[in-house]
Scaffold this motif. Structure first.
Motif, PDB file in Angstrom:
ATOM      1  N   UNK A 137       0.839  -1.199   0.000  1.00 23.17           N
ATOM      2  CA  UNK A 137       0.000   0.000   0.000  1.00 23.17           C
ATOM      3  C   UNK A 137       0.878   1.254   0.000  1.00 23.17           C
ATOM      4  N   UNK A 138       1.975   1.156   0.759  1.00 24.44           N
ATOM      5  CA  UNK A 138       2.883   2.299   0.873  1.00 24.44           C
ATOM      6  C   UNK A 138       3.524   2.617  -0.472  1.00 24.44           C
ATOM      7  N   UNK A 139       3.967   1.573  -1.197  1.00 22.34           N
ATOM      8  CA  UNK A 139       4.621   1.832  -2.487  1.00 22.34           C
ATOM      9  C   UNK A 139       3.588   2.320  -3.496  1.00 22.34           C
ATOM     10  N   UNK A 140       2.355   1.821  -3.410  1.00 26.88           N
ATOM     11  CA  UNK A 140       1.301   2.272  -4.315  1.00 26.88           C
ATOM     12  C   UNK A 140       1.009   3.763  -4.125  1.00 26.88           C
ATOM     13  N   UNK A 141       0.856   4.168  -2.879  1.00 30.45           N
ATOM     14  CA  UNK A 141       0.547   5.574  -2.591  1.00 30.45           C
ATOM     15  C   UNK A 141       1.688   6.463  -3.099  1.00 30.45           C
ATOM     16  N   UNK A 142       2.919   6.061  -2.790  1.00 29.63           N
ATOM     17  CA  UNK A 142       4.075   6.860  -3.210  1.00 29.63           C
ATOM     18  C   UNK A 142       4.114   6.966  -4.737  1.00 29.63           C
ATOM     19  N   UNK A 143       3.937   5.851  -5.410  1.00 32.22           N
ATOM     20  CA  UNK A 143       4.021   5.821  -6.879  1.00 32.22           C
ATOM     21  C   UNK A 143       2.894   6.639  -7.519  1.00 32.22           C
ATOM     22  N   UNK A 144       1.669   6.382  -7.105  1.00 28.57           N
ATOM     23  CA  UNK A 144       0.541   7.066  -7.752  1.00 28.57           C
ATOM     24  C   UNK A 144       0.585   8.576  -7.504  1.00 28.57           C
ATOM     25  N   UNK A 145       0.963   8.973  -6.294  1.00 21.79           N
ATOM     26  CA  UNK A 145       1.023  10.415  -6.007  1.00 21.79           C
ATOM     27  C   UNK A 145       2.148  11.071  -6.803  1.00 21.79           C
ATOM     28  N   UNK A 146       3.325  10.425  -6.813  1.00 20.47           N
ATOM     29  CA  UNK A 146       4.472  11.011  -7.518  1.00 20.47           C
ATOM     30  C   UNK A 146       4.232  11.085  -9.015  1.00 20.47           C
ATOM     31  N   UNK A 147       3.402  10.182  -9.543  1.00 25.03           N
ATOM     32  CA  UNK A 147       3.169  10.153 -10.985  1.00 25.03           C
ATOM     33  C   UNK A 147       1.893  10.886 -11.390  1.00 25.03           C
ATOM     34  N   UNK A 148       1.258  11.554 -10.445  1.00 31.15           N
ATOM     35  CA  UNK A 148       0.036  12.300 -10.767  1.00 31.15           C
ATOM     36  C   UNK A 148      -1.098  11.406 -11.227  1.00 31.15           C
ATOM     37  N   UNK A 149      -1.214  10.232 -10.626  1.00 28.93           N
ATOM     38  CA  UNK A 149      -2.235   9.272 -11.069  1.00 28.93           C
ATOM     39  C   UNK A 149      -3.483   9.273 -10.184  1.00 28.93           C
ATOM     40  N   UNK A 150      -3.570  10.255  -9.273  1.00 30.19           N
ATOM     41  CA  UNK A 150      -4.709  10.268  -8.352  1.00 30.19           C
ATOM     42  C   UNK A 150      -5.545  11.533  -8.556  1.00 30.19           C
ATOM     43  N   UNK A 151      -6.838  11.383  -8.799  1.00 30.17           N
ATOM     44  CA  UNK A 151      -7.744  12.541  -8.852  1.00 30.17           C
ATOM     45  C   UNK A 151      -8.028  12.974  -7.425  1.00 30.17           C
ATOM     46  N   UNK A 152      -7.653  14.219  -7.108  1.00 28.84           N
ATOM     47  CA  UNK A 152      -7.792  14.680  -5.724  1.00 28.84           C
ATOM     48  C   UNK A 152      -9.110  15.434  -5.507  1.00 28.84           C
ATOM     49  N   UNK A 153      -9.479  16.304  -6.455  1.00 28.21           N
ATOM     50  CA  UNK A 153     -10.684  17.135  -6.276  1.00 28.21           C
ATOM     51  C   UNK A 153     -11.960  16.437  -6.730  1.00 28.21           C
ATOM     52  N   UNK A 154     -11.914  15.929  -7.955  1.00 22.61           N
ATOM     53  CA  UNK A 154     -13.078  15.186  -8.437  1.00 22.61           C
ATOM     54  C   UNK A 154     -12.618  14.126  -9.415  1.00 22.61           C
ATOM     55  N   UNK A 155     -13.444  13.114  -9.588  1.00 20.92           N
ATOM     56  CA  UNK A 155     -13.073  11.995 -10.464  1.00 20.92           C
ATOM     57  C   UNK A 155     -13.070  12.483 -11.892  1.00 20.92           C
ATOM     58  N   UNK A 156     -11.902  12.432 -12.538  1.00 21.58           N
ATOM     59  CA  UNK A 156     -11.865  12.834 -13.944  1.00 21.58           C
ATOM     60  C   UNK A 156     -10.908  11.968 -14.740  1.00 21.58           C
ATOM     61  N   UNK A 157      -9.618  12.354 -14.718  1.00 21.15           N
ATOM     62  CA  UNK A 157      -8.678  11.613 -15.575  1.00 21.15           C
ATOM     63  C   UNK A 157      -8.309  10.232 -15.050  1.00 21.15           C
ATOM     64  N   UNK A 158      -8.336  10.092 -13.733  1.00 21.07           N
ATOM     65  CA  UNK A 158      -7.943   8.813 -13.143  1.00 21.07           C
ATOM     66  C   UNK A 158      -9.044   8.303 -12.228  1.00 21.07           C
ATOM     67  N   UNK A 216      -1.130  11.407   3.978  1.00 26.16           N
ATOM     68  CA  UNK A 216      -1.088  11.933   2.616  1.00 26.16           C
ATOM     69  C   UNK A 216      -2.371  12.664   2.227  1.00 26.16           C
ATOM     70  N   UNK A 217      -3.222  12.897   3.213  1.00 27.77           N
ATOM     71  CA  UNK A 217      -4.505  13.591   2.984  1.00 27.77           C
ATOM     72  C   UNK A 217      -5.333  12.933   1.884  1.00 27.77           C
ATOM     73  N   UNK A 218      -5.481  11.630   1.989  1.00 29.94           N
ATOM     74  CA  UNK A 218      -6.198  10.871   0.954  1.00 29.94           C
ATOM     75  C   UNK A 218      -7.526  10.319   1.446  1.00 29.94           C
ATOM     76  N   UNK A 219      -7.923  10.710   2.675  1.00 29.61           N
ATOM     77  CA  UNK A 219      -9.105  10.053   3.250  1.00 29.61           C
ATOM     78  C   UNK A 219     -10.429  10.472   2.617  1.00 29.61           C
ATOM     79  N   UNK A 220     -10.389  11.528   1.796  1.00 27.11           N
ATOM     80  CA  UNK A 220     -11.654  11.957   1.167  1.00 27.11           C
ATOM     81  C   UNK A 220     -11.601  11.903  -0.346  1.00 27.11           C
ATOM     82  N   UNK A 221     -10.795  11.020  -0.884  1.00 28.60           N
ATOM     83  CA  UNK A 221     -10.665  10.970  -2.348  1.00 28.60           C
ATOM     84  C   UNK A 221     -12.021  10.727  -3.020  1.00 28.60           C
ATOM     85  N   UNK A 222     -12.322  11.506  -4.073  1.00 30.13           N
ATOM     86  CA  UNK A 222     -13.606  11.337  -4.765  1.00 30.13           C
ATOM     87  C   UNK A 222     -13.696  10.021  -5.525  1.00 30.13           C
TER      88      UNK A 222
END
Ligand code: 1PW
Length: 214
Positions: free
Chosen positions: A79-100, A208-214
């Motif tokens: 889980x730790x490597x996934x979070x690090x990888x996805x965040x560093x590569x911009x693979x997580x939609x933070x505000x609303x579900x769109x590209x990822x 990583x402030x990911x508890x409210x991901x859309x």
């Protein structure tokens, strides 16, 4: 009655969650998803009425399995490597579900919230009086956890499904770990492992402030 060889037993589910935590307090996605696969089998064994609940879990498990078996499988080992990888590569939609829309981070978050429900439910089952209603334990644990993230229609359907749950003793027997008393002991041994997986994930996501991901 001991579980027949090869028969489904909730013990295996719980030991998968135990195997998911490493000495360095990392969460291994392989065993984590294996635990979830077992849970789904368990849910399905409760009857067709639970298939709408397991269907979404299956879809989420499949998304995660495809990452774990894909080209980037190394990044999805924990889980730790996934979070690090996805965040560093911009693979997580933070505000609303769109590209990822199906990032590993948001997908695991849904499973993580459902795991809290499971944890509360099994703990309620373990400590309840013999004549307690399983449907009440299940509804209470759902309302105290996952329900907050579901729209009214899902909450309603879930609550109706819970009414179909068998009695506490029958439920403990379906777990297939022996007598109800033995099942209670097993739960007491195993639940700390689920709590530990839940706690580590919660901490990682909070960090990583990911508890409210859309
Ligand atoms: C007997 C106790 C068993 C606990 C097992 C937990 C399984 C939890 C699955 C609940 C699914 C309910 C219906 C689906 C709702 C989705 O909208 C929701 N998914 C979850 C897992 O909460 C949110 O996913 P989404 O729509 O944001 O992709």
């Amino acid at each position: 009655m001991a579980a027949a060889a090869g028969a489904f037993s909730l013990r295996e589910v719980l030991s998968a969650f135990q195997a998911a935590v490493t000495e360095r307090r990392e969460v291994l996605l392989g065993p984590y998803l294996r635990g979830w696969r077992g849970l789904v089998r368990f849910l399905n064994s409760l009857g067709a009425i639970f298939s709408f609940i397991s269907k979404d879990a299956v879809a989420k498990i499949q998304i995660m399995e495809s990452y774990c078996g894909g080209e980037r499988r190394e990044e999805y080992r924990t889980l730790q490597s996934m979070v690090a990888y996805e965040l560093a590569s911009g693979l997580v939609d933070i505000q609303r579900r769109s590209e990822h829309p199906d990032s590993g981070c948001r997908t695991v978050l849904r499973l993580h919230r459902a795991l809290r429900w499971l944890q509360l439910f099994l703990e309620g089952l373990r400590t309840a009086q013999e004549d307690s209603k399983t449907s009440t334990i299940c509804t209470d644990s759902y309302n105290a956890s996952l329900a907050a993230y579901h729209p009214w229609v899902v909450r309603k359907a879930a609550t109706v499904a819970f009414c179909a749950l068998p009695s506490r003793n029958a439920f403990l027997e379906i777990m297939n770990v022996g007598t109800p008393e033995e099942a209670v002991v097993m739960l007491g041994d195993a639940l700390p492992h689920i709590s530990s997986v839940y706690g580590i994930t919660e901490e990682l996501y909070a960090q990583h402030k990911l508890l409210n991901l859309p």
